[in-house]
Design an enzyme around this catalytic site. Structure first.
Site, mmCIF file in Angstrom:
data_model
loop_
_atom_site.group_PDB
_atom_site.id
_atom_site.type_symbol
_atom_site.label_atom_id
_atom_site.label_comp_id
_atom_site.label_asym_id
_atom_site.label_seq_id
_atom_site.Cartn_x
_atom_site.Cartn_y
_atom_site.Cartn_z
ATOM 1 N N GLY A 190 0.901 -1.258 -0.039
ATOM 2 C CA GLY A 190 0.180 -0.039 0.051
ATOM 3 C C GLY A 190 0.816 1.440 -0.099
ATOM 4 O O GLY A 190 0.272 2.168 0.337
ATOM 5 N N LYS A 208 5.532 16.678 -3.967
ATOM 6 C CA LYS A 208 5.744 17.197 -3.006
ATOM 7 C C LYS A 208 6.705 18.484 -2.689
ATOM 8 O O LYS A 208 6.661 19.226 -1.896
ATOM 9 C CB LYS A 208 6.371 15.961 -2.099
#
Ligand code: HSE
Length: 434
Positions: A190, A208
């Site tokens: 995940g 980011k």
């Protein structure tokens, strides 16, 4: 009567499910620390199986198949956007803000591409728009930059801000895993984006870094302006040579002000010496090293991806907004004012040390010729090793670490070398961390 803060969740994937668990299982802790209960009143997802998972954690939540119903509900104060992607999420966040709902999102792509207008819309509507989970998962890097260190002038922010890439490079280096095998494991855990191309080509770290550049340097930067290279270019041979030279290869993101006043922004794999703390940030861990004029060096490290760590950051934002609501003071902590367009240093002007891997003919005079050409271009060699390649008769590999050089000069020299008969394949370059 005690006020209850009500949350509506849009998107019940890996992070969404983690948030449902966190809000339900830690309800008492959250209530005690917030001073009021926080309750998930509604959750939406197109996938009924995901809604079943929400129900398995908390039976009190209203389950919907249309996320656009969430901002319309009277029993929602805070809308959490965990859908991902840009277009649909953009429409949803705008509808939420226009409905005067506060918003928490983990969506770095959305904020990196559309942040300027979304923050302006939030301000117009008197709403909070929080995004701690968008950068470096559980590490509170947004809060540290805009709150704890708000008085300081930042010199540099550099770090490992993509867990999937770091996990893959670590698995290749530590366990000898193949790239595809390591990527599959990162997806199963995940860590990876829905489209893992964003992870391995550096796009996710670029999103980011654009947010970090806005916070730390007041720069309005779009991801497309950030020089970006992915870890898909790293060959197991590079990992081995780097190790022999005393380095590890890490997925690096850098934002720093250089002497010319320009911003040096870049995302790429880099050789990191064993003595650098970043060298010991393994697996899905992220780390952010901040250098401030007053504060000096700070180093933050933690899990940068995965359900529970990322959901904890989302829940932290919900608690923060809840406190603002209880105090009657939304917009208490604001996105830092952007100082406008700033010059981004072209990579050609970067001054760095480099790792080079040449594939050459195993013939007399080749090494002398190669080092002569580098020397003529002003590129000075710090270390060098040559291996005759097994299975490829008549060829050899030369791995070199250079002293500091201007990247434009080095690339021009490598292009000229690759045009000669000396090399048998394009020369490979990886920057060494500064
Ligand atoms: N795919 C991202 C990563 C998730 O691997 O870092 C956290 O943003």
């Amino acid at each position: 009567m005690e006020r209850e803060i009500r949350v509506g969740l849009c998107g019940c994937g890996v992070i969404g499910e983690g948030l449902v668990k966190a809000l339900h299982e830690h309800a008492d802790i959250i209530r005690a620390r917030t001073g009021a209960p926080i309750r998930l009143t509604a959750a939406a997802d197109k996938d009924p199986a995901r809604l079943d998972l929400v129900r398995s954690h908390d039976t009190s939540v209203a389950l919907l198949d249309d996320a656009f119903e969430i901002p319309k509900r009277d029993d929602v104060d805070i809308v959490v956007e965990l859908i991902g992607g840009v277009e649909v999420a953009d429409r949803l966040v705008r509808e939420a803000l226009q409905a005067k709902k506060h918003v928490v999102t983990a969506n770095k792509a959305l904020l990196a591409e559309r942040g300027a207008s979304l923050f302006a819309l939030a301000e117009t509507n008197g709403c909070d728009l929080y995004f701690e989970a968008a950068v470096a998962g559980a590490i509170p890097v947004i809060r540290v930059i805009r709150e704890s260190l708000a008085s300081d002038r930042f010199l540099s922010v550099r770090g490992i801000i993509n867990g999937t890439s770091n996990y893959i490079l670590s698995s290749m280096a530590n366990e000898g895993a193949a790239f595809e095998e390591a990527l599959k494991a990162a997806q199963e855990a995940g860590f990876a984006e829905a489209d893992p191309t964003l992870d391995i080509t550096g796009g996710d770290a670029g999103h980011k870094l654009a947010l970090i550049a806005g916070l730390a340097f007041g720069a309005h930067v779009l991801p497309s302006q950030i020089p970006t290279e992915g870890i898909d270019q790293v060959d197991p041979r590079d990992i081995q040579y780097a190790r022999n030279f005393g380095y590890v290869i890490r997925p690096l993101a850098v934002a720093q002000r250089v002497d010319s006043g320009a911003l040096d922004l870049r995302v790429h794999p880099a050789l990191v010496p064993q003595s650098d703390p970043l060298a010991h940030v393994d697996g899905a861990l992220n780390a952010v090293a901040i250098q401030g004029e007053m504060v000096g060096p700070s180093f933050l490290s933690g899990l940068g991806a995965g359900a529970a760590p990322t959901a904890t950051s989302v829940a932290g934002d919900i608690v923060d907004i809840a406190r603002n609501l209880l105090a009657g003071a939304p917009m208490r902590t604001w996105y830092l004012p952007v100082e406008g367009e700033q010059r981004i240093q072209p990579l050609a002007d970067l001054s760095s040390r480099y790792y080079l891997r040449f594939s050459v003919r195993d013939e007399s005079g080749v090494l002398a010729s190669l080092s002569g050409k580098l020397g003529n271009a002003g590129i000075s060699i710090e270390k060098m090793v040559q291996d005759v390649e097994s299975g490829a008769e008549g060829t050899a590999t030369i791995a070199i670490l250079t002293h500091r050089a201007r990247e434009g000069d080095l690339r021009a020299s490598l292009a000229a070398i690759d045009e000669t008969h000396l090399t048998t394949a394009p020369t490979h370059l990886i920057r060494i961390v500064q």
